[in-house]
Design a protein around this motif. Sequence first.
Motif, PDB file in Angstrom:
ATOM      1  N   PHE A  95     -33.296  -8.080  -7.787  1.00  0.00           N
ATOM      2  CA  PHE A  95     -32.206  -8.631  -6.973  1.00  0.00           C
ATOM      3  C   PHE A  95     -30.899  -7.945  -7.350  1.00  0.00           C
ATOM      4  O   PHE A  95     -30.576  -7.800  -8.533  1.00  0.00           O
ATOM      5  N   ALA A  96     -30.185  -7.503  -6.332  1.00  0.00           N
ATOM      6  CA  ALA A  96     -28.911  -6.810  -6.557  1.00  0.00           C
ATOM      7  C   ALA A  96     -27.924  -7.282  -5.489  1.00  0.00           C
ATOM      8  O   ALA A  96     -28.307  -7.864  -4.468  1.00  0.00           O
ATOM      9  N   PHE A  97     -26.628  -7.031  -5.708  1.00  0.00           N
ATOM     10  CA  PHE A  97     -25.634  -7.585  -4.782  1.00  0.00           C
ATOM     11  C   PHE A  97     -24.443  -6.634  -4.636  1.00  0.00           C
ATOM     12  O   PHE A  97     -24.210  -5.755  -5.476  1.00  0.00           O
ATOM     13  N   ASP A  98     -23.695  -6.836  -3.539  1.00  0.00           N
ATOM     14  CA  ASP A  98     -22.368  -6.237  -3.394  1.00  0.00           C
ATOM     15  C   ASP A  98     -21.420  -7.363  -2.987  1.00  0.00           C
ATOM     16  O   ASP A  98     -21.809  -8.537  -2.986  1.00  0.00           O
ATOM     17  N   GLU A  99     -20.186  -7.038  -2.596  1.00  0.00           N
ATOM     18  CA  GLU A  99     -19.240  -8.135  -2.311  1.00  0.00           C
ATOM     19  C   GLU A  99     -19.604  -8.929  -1.061  1.00  0.00           C
ATOM     20  O   GLU A  99     -19.061 -10.005  -0.833  1.00  0.00           O
ATOM     21  N   THR A 100     -20.576  -8.426  -0.229  1.00  0.00           N
ATOM     22  CA  THR A 100     -20.909  -9.155   1.015  1.00  0.00           C
ATOM     23  C   THR A 100     -22.152 -10.025   0.871  1.00  0.00           C
ATOM     24  O   THR A 100     -22.389 -10.908   1.679  1.00  0.00           O
ATOM     25  N   GLY A 101     -23.012  -9.765  -0.125  1.00  0.00           N
ATOM     26  CA  GLY A 101     -24.219 -10.585  -0.234  1.00  0.00           C
ATOM     27  C   GLY A 101     -25.260  -9.989  -1.168  1.00  0.00           C
ATOM     28  O   GLY A 101     -25.045  -8.946  -1.806  1.00  0.00           O
ATOM     29  N   GLU A 102     -26.436 -10.664  -1.237  1.00  0.00           N
ATOM     30  CA  GLU A 102     -27.512 -10.264  -2.159  1.00  0.00           C
ATOM     31  C   GLU A 102     -28.700  -9.697  -1.370  1.00  0.00           C
ATOM     32  O   GLU A 102     -28.969 -10.119  -0.245  1.00  0.00           O
ATOM     33  N   ILE A 103     -29.408  -8.749  -1.978  1.00  0.00           N
ATOM     34  CA  ILE A 103     -30.597  -8.156  -1.344  1.00  0.00           C
ATOM     35  C   ILE A 103     -31.712  -8.040  -2.374  1.00  0.00           C
ATOM     36  O   ILE A 103     -31.450  -7.842  -3.565  1.00  0.00           O
ATOM     37  N   ALA A 104     -32.952  -8.225  -1.914  1.00  0.00           N
ATOM     38  CA  ALA A 104     -34.115  -8.046  -2.793  1.00  0.00           C
ATOM     39  C   ALA A 104     -34.671  -6.640  -2.583  1.00  0.00           C
ATOM     40  O   ALA A 104     -34.980  -6.255  -1.445  1.00  0.00           O
ATOM     41  N   LEU A 105     -34.783  -5.863  -3.675  1.00  0.00           N
ATOM     42  CA  LEU A 105     -35.443  -4.552  -3.615  1.00  0.00           C
ATOM     43  C   LEU A 105     -36.892  -4.804  -4.033  1.00  0.00           C
ATOM     44  O   LEU A 105     -37.153  -5.277  -5.145  1.00  0.00           O
ATOM     45  N   THR A 106     -37.830  -4.528  -3.131  1.00  0.00           N
ATOM     46  CA  THR A 106     -39.208  -4.994  -3.300  1.00  0.00           C
ATOM     47  C   THR A 106     -40.157  -3.829  -3.559  1.00  0.00           C
ATOM     48  O   THR A 106     -40.112  -2.818  -2.846  1.00  0.00           O
ATOM     49  N   PHE A 107     -41.032  -3.994  -4.586  1.00  0.00           N
ATOM     50  CA  PHE A 107     -41.955  -2.913  -4.964  1.00  0.00           C
ATOM     51  C   PHE A 107     -43.367  -3.467  -5.132  1.00  0.00           C
ATOM     52  O   PHE A 107     -43.550  -4.504  -5.776  1.00  0.00           O
ATOM     53  N   PHE A 108     -44.358  -2.794  -4.568  1.00  0.00           N
ATOM     54  CA  PHE A 108     -45.768  -3.181  -4.757  1.00  0.00           C
ATOM     55  C   PHE A 108     -46.404  -2.238  -5.777  1.00  0.00           C
ATOM     56  O   PHE A 108     -46.111  -1.042  -5.801  1.00  0.00           O
ATOM     57  N   HIS A 109     -47.296  -2.809  -6.607  1.00  0.00           N
ATOM     58  CA  HIS A 109     -48.014  -2.028  -7.637  1.00  0.00           C
ATOM     59  C   HIS A 109     -47.028  -1.201  -8.467  1.00  0.00           C
ATOM     60  O   HIS A 109     -47.255  -0.018  -8.715  1.00  0.00           O
ATOM     61  N   ALA A 110     -45.913  -1.820  -8.857  1.00  0.00           N
ATOM     62  CA  ALA A 110     -44.870  -1.071  -9.571  1.00  0.00           C
ATOM     63  C   ALA A 110     -45.045  -1.191 -11.079  1.00  0.00           C
ATOM     64  O   ALA A 110     -45.650  -2.140 -11.578  1.00  0.00           O
ATOM     65  N   LYS A 111     -44.507  -0.212 -11.803  1.00  0.00           N
ATOM     66  CA  LYS A 111     -44.490  -0.266 -13.270  1.00  0.00           C
ATOM     67  C   LYS A 111     -43.156  -0.876 -13.701  1.00  0.00           C
ATOM     68  O   LYS A 111     -42.089  -0.271 -13.525  1.00  0.00           O
ATOM     69  N   GLY A 112     -43.224  -2.104 -14.262  1.00  0.00           N
ATOM     70  CA  GLY A 112     -42.021  -2.862 -14.617  1.00  0.00           C
ATOM     71  C   GLY A 112     -41.090  -2.110 -15.550  1.00  0.00           C
ATOM     72  O   GLY A 112     -39.868  -2.094 -15.338  1.00  0.00           O
ATOM     73  N   GLN A 113     -41.671  -1.457 -16.573  1.00  0.00           N
ATOM     74  CA  GLN A 113     -40.818  -0.769 -17.562  1.00  0.00           C
ATOM     75  C   GLN A 113     -39.988   0.339 -16.908  1.00  0.00           C
ATOM     76  O   GLN A 113     -38.818   0.533 -17.216  1.00  0.00           O
ATOM     77  N   TRP A 114     -40.647   1.049 -15.990  1.00  0.00           N
ATOM     78  CA  TRP A 114     -39.962   2.149 -15.293  1.00  0.00           C
ATOM     79  C   TRP A 114     -38.800   1.596 -14.456  1.00  0.00           C
ATOM     80  O   TRP A 114     -37.699   2.141 -14.455  1.00  0.00           O
ATOM     81  N   LEU A 115     -39.055   0.466 -13.757  1.00  0.00           N
ATOM     82  CA  LEU A 115     -38.010  -0.128 -12.916  1.00  0.00           C
ATOM     83  C   LEU A 115     -36.846  -0.648 -13.768  1.00  0.00           C
ATOM     84  O   LEU A 115     -35.675  -0.537 -13.376  1.00  0.00           O
ATOM     85  N   GLU A 116     -37.170  -1.208 -14.932  1.00  0.00           N
ATOM     86  CA  GLU A 116     -36.099  -1.722 -15.822  1.00  0.00           C
ATOM     87  C   GLU A 116     -35.209  -0.578 -16.324  1.00  0.00           C
ATOM     88  O   GLU A 116     -33.993  -0.716 -16.459  1.00  0.00           O
ATOM     89  N   LYS A 117     -35.852   0.549 -16.591  1.00  0.00           N
ATOM     90  CA  LYS A 117     -35.101   1.712 -17.068  1.00  0.00           C
ATOM     91  C   LYS A 117     -34.234   2.298 -15.936  1.00  0.00           C
ATOM     92  O   LYS A 117     -33.092   2.708 -16.135  1.00  0.00           O
ATOM     93  N   LEU A 118     -34.816   2.317 -14.708  1.00  0.00           N
ATOM     94  CA  LEU A 118     -34.119   2.887 -13.548  1.00  0.00           C
ATOM     95  C   LEU A 118     -32.961   1.992 -13.102  1.00  0.00           C
ATOM     96  O   LEU A 118     -31.906   2.488 -12.683  1.00  0.00           O
ATOM     97  N   MET A 119     -33.177   0.664 -13.201  1.00  0.00           N
ATOM     98  CA  MET A 119     -32.169  -0.294 -12.702  1.00  0.00           C
ATOM     99  C   MET A 119     -31.895  -1.366 -13.753  1.00  0.00           C
ATOM    100  O   MET A 119     -32.347  -2.517 -13.615  1.00  0.00           O
ATOM    101  N   PRO A 120     -31.179  -1.035 -14.818  1.00  0.00           N
ATOM    102  CA  PRO A 120     -30.916  -2.042 -15.857  1.00  0.00           C
ATOM    103  C   PRO A 120     -30.017  -3.165 -15.320  1.00  0.00           C
ATOM    104  O   PRO A 120     -29.166  -2.919 -14.457  1.00  0.00           O
TER     105      PRO A 120
END
Length: 702
Positions: A95-120
């Motif tokens: 989940f990420a946001f800007d000043e207008t609202g929140e959006i869900a970035l959705t991933f199937f069969h994703a590697k959690g560690q990689w996503l945490e590193k890419l989007m801390p």
Amino acid sequence: MRPTELDPLFAPVTSLAGIGEKTADLMRRIVAADTTGRDVRAADLLFVPPHSVIDRTRRPGVALSGEGSIVTLDLTVDRHQPPPRGRGSLPYRVFAFDETGEIALTFFHAKGQWLEKLMPVGGEIVVSGKVEWFNGRPSMVHPDHIVAKAEAGALPAIEPVYPMTAGLSAKLVRKAMASALERMPVLAEWQDRTVLDRYAFPDFREALFHLHQPETPTDCDVASPAWRRLAYDELLAGQIALALVRLRMKRVAGQARLGDGSRGAAIRAALPYALTGAQQRSIAEIEADLAKPDRMLRLLQGDVGSGKTVVALLSMARIAEAGGQSALMAPTEILARQHFSTIAPLADKAGLRAAILTGREKGRERTETLAAIADGTIHIVIGTHAIFQESVYFHDLAFAVIDEQHRFGVHQRLAIGAKGAAPDILVMTATPIPRTLVLTAFGDMDVSRLDEKPAGRQPIQTVTLPLERLSDLIARMRRAVDEGQKIYWICPLVEEAEGMDVMSAADRHKALAEIFGADVGLVHGRMPGAAKDAAMADFKAGRTRILVGTTVIEVGVDVPDATIIVIEHAERFGLAQLHQLRGRVGRGQAASSCVLLYQSPLGEIAKQRLSVMRDTEDGFRIAEEDLKLRGEGELLGTRQSGAPGFQLARLEHHADLLSVARDDARLFLQRDPDLATPRGQAIRKLLYLFGRDDAIRLIRAG
């Protein structure tokens, strides 16, 4: 020898980073070049234009991103929501946001560690992709790009979108394109300065960069200066290659062939009808060419059933009067035998001996035929490409007729030329070709047109019918068969193909045989020659009344008392092919009809195609419409068989450049026929780049 500076472009695509054999095979499917018998090269990729672009400059903010729109968003990462343990099929959400609202970035069969590193969490990122709304909440599934805000400059503002095939990713194709582009050297300019100035063309390398690394959406437009520059390069390469073939043929002096008209008069007297004005005009044009000492290279264009064979026969009679032999080459055995059965009896009336030569003639019969060709007692040889094998020697081959030219490339034209002492060449086609395409495919030829139908030919009534009304059609066929009529039934496939919801010829034959019994025959391309002949003979003699077939009957099959043709899944055929097939009926005195059976619902192009067929029988108008609906790529059959399948030129958009290229090629070769000047040397590189280097070998062969 190919100039060494082009070597990096002629290396196989497997030499580009990240491309192995398997990917190279997939790449083969997206390139338009004929890669038969060779690797896909880096240069092939550069000539695959993007079909559209993605504009990544749109940054409306989360709340203002419309459903299905592609946007770029500046976001702050709020939290990660991995799927519960053991529920790997559920998506991982960030989940990420800007000043207008929140959006869900959705991933199937994703590697959690990689996503945490890419989007801390707390990190500032830029993402770009398609937004979807569900229950009032926006989401972006697998964004196309995710970068840290500090690296936002690495995001492409305008991203080209290429043709794809299963197994290839857009990212991989873009990366391969970029690697191929890096290999493009700065080349000496081959275009005429006045052309560059008139059209404001960039240079060749710059044009390729505009196309593959666009800075604005219009850079990739088919009408942009960059694309038009590349299209013109391709057209010029084609026109120079064709002009060099012509030059080579003209260089080998021909021979004036003068006849007294006696054999021609005997054939005309034996004809059961009078020649049309167009036939008489075409014969006069050919005879005038034959009387000159230059070699003839002429294209005879005639719509289905316009009487091309008779024009060819009367021209061959003129050659025999002058003491020479003629050969007629057809693309299929069925068509060669068809020509033989038409020509042999008429030739006989004029004291001319005709023979047939295909791959099927064997043993003593073949040996005797070959001996009679070599000693000149056979005046006319009809066959497939078997005529031009090394074992066939002519006494004096003075005239070669090639039927259905688009099945044969320039190579075969030259192979024929080598069989005699500079024979005159007549090319016949039943595919009416728009004038623009005549220039492209046959820029090296003079053209005669048969634009009248022989007297007594009946118009063909064409109707469209949805497959749901098949029972009505069967009832109509019952009445027709009872009245002694004959019917063709054409299917797109020989046998059922996996994943295709289409009735095959074998299945349709079986279904119709259950209704009409032994009255139904079958013919298709995979049958042995003798079985095909037997099926055709049964239909001709009336032993069968309905002939189910594939497009093997498209060209040249002649059964004058066949009055109905049903084309099943007509929406799957191109206009030119539908027109060819329809021409199998309406060849006798009886009224004929063509039923276009289609599967509902019809797409927009298919709808237009079928309505053109209903509205007109004029092959030249149909060819022009076909060019508008499909572009030139498919119009003349497959690229591999010598058709002008372009990689970058689109004649519906670039036709205005064609005559300019033709004039430029002619003028230039008058001044520099050996491509020896600096511009000539640069043009040699152009010919290599567009696969026209055969023409360079022609210069060397002199």
